[in-house]
Design an enzyme around this catalytic site. Structure first.
Site, mmCIF file in Angstrom:
data_model
loop_
_atom_site.group_PDB
_atom_site.id
_atom_site.type_symbol
_atom_site.label_atom_id
_atom_site.label_comp_id
_atom_site.label_asym_id
_atom_site.label_seq_id
_atom_site.Cartn_x
_atom_site.Cartn_y
_atom_site.Cartn_z
ATOM 1 N N CYS A 152 8.544 -6.100 -2.384
ATOM 2 C CA CYS A 152 8.002 -4.747 -2.604
ATOM 3 C C CYS A 152 7.093 -4.733 -3.821
ATOM 4 O O CYS A 152 6.093 -4.035 -3.855
ATOM 5 C CB CYS A 152 9.135 -3.760 -2.780
ATOM 6 S SG CYS A 152 10.300 -4.260 -4.046
ATOM 7 N N THR B 134 9.988 4.899 6.602
ATOM 8 C CA THR B 134 11.409 5.158 6.891
ATOM 9 C C THR B 134 12.012 6.038 5.798
ATOM 10 O O THR B 134 12.844 6.907 6.089
ATOM 11 C CB THR B 134 12.194 3.835 7.012
ATOM 12 O OG1 THR B 134 11.519 2.980 7.936
ATOM 13 C CG2 THR B 134 13.595 4.072 7.507
ATOM 14 N N GLY B 135 11.591 5.842 4.563
ATOM 15 C CA GLY B 135 12.089 6.689 3.466
ATOM 16 C C GLY B 135 11.824 8.162 3.746
ATOM 17 O O GLY B 135 12.682 9.026 3.491
ATOM 18 N N SER C 116 10.791 0.725 3.834
ATOM 19 C CA SER C 116 9.398 1.159 3.844
ATOM 20 C C SER C 116 9.285 2.645 3.518
ATOM 21 O O SER C 116 10.236 3.422 3.703
ATOM 22 C CB SER C 116 8.796 0.887 5.222
ATOM 23 O OG SER C 116 9.480 1.666 6.184
ATOM 24 N N LYS D 261 24.571 -0.140 5.692
ATOM 25 C CA LYS D 261 23.884 -0.518 6.938
ATOM 26 C C LYS D 261 22.815 -1.546 6.546
ATOM 27 O O LYS D 261 21.744 -1.193 6.047
ATOM 28 C CB LYS D 261 23.238 0.731 7.562
ATOM 29 C CG LYS D 261 23.095 0.712 9.065
ATOM 30 C CD LYS D 261 22.182 -0.348 9.613
ATOM 31 C CE LYS D 261 20.723 -0.018 9.469
ATOM 32 N NZ LYS D 261 19.859 -1.172 9.833
ATOM 33 N N GLU E 111 0.287 -2.117 2.639
ATOM 34 C CA GLU E 111 1.251 -3.148 2.259
ATOM 35 C C GLU E 111 1.335 -4.184 3.390
ATOM 36 O O GLU E 111 1.699 -3.843 4.511
ATOM 37 C CB GLU E 111 2.625 -2.498 2.044
ATOM 38 C CG GLU E 111 3.646 -3.459 1.487
ATOM 39 C CD GLU E 111 5.015 -2.816 1.299
ATOM 40 O OE1 GLU E 111 5.428 -2.013 2.161
ATOM 41 O OE2 GLU E 111 5.676 -3.142 0.302
ATOM 42 N N GLU F 54 13.879 3.645 -2.594
ATOM 43 C CA GLU F 54 13.120 2.515 -3.167
ATOM 44 C C GLU F 54 12.219 2.032 -2.044
ATOM 45 O O GLU F 54 12.696 1.421 -1.087
ATOM 46 C CB GLU F 54 14.070 1.395 -3.595
ATOM 47 C CG GLU F 54 15.071 1.787 -4.648
ATOM 48 C CD GLU F 54 14.440 2.023 -6.010
ATOM 49 O OE1 GLU F 54 13.363 1.462 -6.280
ATOM 50 O OE2 GLU F 54 15.029 2.789 -6.790
#
Ligand code: NAD
Length: 519
Positions: free
Chosen positions: A323, A269-270, A266, A212, A422, A288
């Site tokens: 990142c 979302t992780g 991000s 995705k 970030e 990651e």
């Protein structure tokens, strides 16, 4: 993030292959090629381009100038179901998973060669989709993608199992087997490279894959899946379902027949992806995630010029959408002004330009939302009392795209928002310090732990810092040096597990013990 063999921003080499420089021979410019390109936004399932089952699409515009690039299939849960079913059927049939390692290796090697032979097309898609300079797409993104896949192809028949030291009447083997169906969810900042870091080890290990891509940059991954078929990777083994995170991404992460998710994106979302794994089938999750990496420069750094150049590229390369960006520059007070002057001079030479011009070194931010986010952090830096050393404004507004000047703040305190969060844009936060202990404490005072760097001539200081910095990657007298041979990933909320190197196989294989007793 950069390959050790690449020199980001070196537009001279990019110009060699750039049609714009050869116009006397009637070679089309990148702008002309872009105007002719008609990207296909349909999904890729079971070896074919398909519309989404609902026929819904979303419009994908380029951040370069707002032009419409494609109507992209808006994948939903039923599309994910279909792709997972096809991936499972391919896995169970053994058409890839049971293929001899040497045969899988040949197909992936062909895949890497074909990526190289489609370099210009893939680079153009990447630049149009997410706004990075064409020179970087040609010199960094496409070559690095091919090299990642080739490296895992070569590794396939060199990774051995183990035999346990048991009694002689017993044979206990420890083997690695593919997991089955793996879902990969990737971000938009390096669409090809992030995809390659997943598909290399996932496919080399014999899994089937449903990818995705980000809704902000789906086009190059869709093209990659077509190229994979041309290379001999069987239909159903590598599927791509574009769509939004809260629909297609969530459906993939919640799916009961997906054995693992390899996620890059991000931290917020992780965390959701981990929850979805817990709510569904306890699938394995590799993450990651984000970073706020510290680049520490001591007064005795061996080469101030080199340190300043590295610090500038650590935050301005890829528009700062990295990142591992060195977004916090920690400078020992005696060299602070000298460092800042050098970095600002580089920043002024890196003003954003047309990403389709091979001489451009800083391109467009990925979309208006990202640009507004970056500008709001710049506002917050000003409001909280940081000193703006250079940059700070939106530019090239007439282009219809989203461009922000390379921006340097000084006098940033570790408590300020621009020192903690970030930003994911070309904004550097400079924090002065006096002692190495103070610098290490500031560097570690973050929820992230992706990368860090220490510049010093003193081996004792460098060693002490490298040990004390709580980061997955520590650079000594360099920044963002990189190669597929070394693991990439973070401590703390920067993630779980590692991409790249042989360690990536740990995410996408099961360990099996087979215990055999002899009569
Ligand atoms: P994001 O988290 O918004 O999106 C990443 C991917 O997750 C996209 O494909 C998105 O559609 C999908 N997604 C969003 N919501 C989802 C949900 N509820 N369920 C499932 N999937 C969902 O991140 P982004 O803005 O695309 O990328 C920027 C982030 O990625 C930054 O934080 C950056 O640091 C991180 N990143 C990390 C690495 C690394 O290797 N550590 C590399 C590149 C980028």
């Amino acid at each position: 993030m950069r390959d050790e063999h690449s020199v980001p921003g070196d537009s001279a080499a990019a110009s060699d292959s750039a049609p714009g420089k050869l116009s006397i021979m009637n070679t089309p410019t990148w702008q002309q090629r872009a105007a002719e390109l008609k990207p296909d936004g349909r999904a890729f399932i079971a070896g074919q381009r398909v519309a989404s089952l609902s026929a819904a699409t979303f419009a994908k515009h380029s951040p370069i100038d707002g032009r419409l690039l494609a109507h992209v299939a808006d994948g939903q849960s039923p599309d994910i179901d279909m792709a997972v079913a096809d991936a499972r059927a391919a896995f169970t049939s053994g058409v890839w998973s049971a293929r001899a390692p040497a045969a899988r290796k040949r197909a992936l090697q062909r895949f890497a060669e074909l990526i190289r032979s489609h370099k210009e097309e893939l680079a153009l898609l990447e630049t149009l989709d997410m706004g990075k300079p064409i020179g970087d797409s040609l010199k960094v993104d496409v070559p690095s993608t091919a090299r990642s896949i080739e490296w895992y192809a070569e590794a396939i028949d060199k990774v051995y199992g183990e035999v346990a030291p048991t009694a002689s009447s017993v044979l206990a083997t420890i083997t690695r087997e593919p997991l089955g169906v793996v879902g990969a969810i990737v971000p938009w900042n390096f669409p090809l490279i992030m995809t390659a870091w997943k598909i290399g080890p996932i496919l080399a290990a014999g899994n089937s894959l449903v990818l995705k891509p980000s809704e902000k940059s789906p086009l190059s991954a869709l093209r990659l899946a077509e190229i994979a078929i041309e290379a001999g990777i069987p239909p159903g083994v590598f599927n791509v379902v574009p769509g939004y995170g809260h629909t297609a991404g969530k459906a993939l992460a919640l799916h009961m027949d997906v054995d693992a998710i390899g996620f890059t994106g991000s931290t917020a979302t992780g965390k959701l992806v981990m929850q979805y794994a817990g709510q569904s089938n306890l699938k394995r999750v590799g993450l990651e995630c984000g970073g706020k990496s510290a680049n520490i420069v001591m007064a005795d750094c061996p080469d101030l010029e080199a340190a300043a150049t590295a610090a500038a590229f650590a935050i301005f390369f890829n528009q700062g959408e990295m990142c591992s960006a060195g977004s916090r520059l920690l400078v020992q007070r005696p060299i602070r002004e000298a460092m800042l002057d050098r970095i600002s001079a580089i920043a002024k030479r890196m003003m954003p330009g047309d990403p389709l011009d091979p001489s451009t070194r800083l391109g467009a931010l990925v979309d208006e939302t990202q640009m507004q986010r970056v500008l709001s952090y710049i506002d917050s830096g000003r409001e909280q009392g940081a000193r703006l050393h250079c940059g700070g404004d939106r530019v090239r507004q007439d282009s219809g795209g989203y461009y922000v000047e390379p921006t340097v703040f000084d006098d940033v305190s570790p408590q300020m928002k621009i020192a903690r969060e970030e930003i994911f844009g070309p904004v550097l936060s400079t924090i002065p310090f006096d002692t190495i202990d103070e610098a290490i404490a500031i560097a570690n005072s973050t929820e992230y732990g992706l990368a860090a760097a220490i510049w010093s001539r003193d081996i004792n200081v460098a060693h002490k810092a490298a040990r004390a910095l709580r980061s997955g990657m520590v650079y000594v007298n360099c920044y963002d040096a990189d190669d597929i041979t070394v693991p990439f990933g973070g401590y703390k909320q920067s993630g779980i597990g590692r991409d790249k190197s042989l360690h990536a196989f740990e995410k996408y294989t099961e360990l099996k013990t087979t215990w055999i007793e002899f009569g």
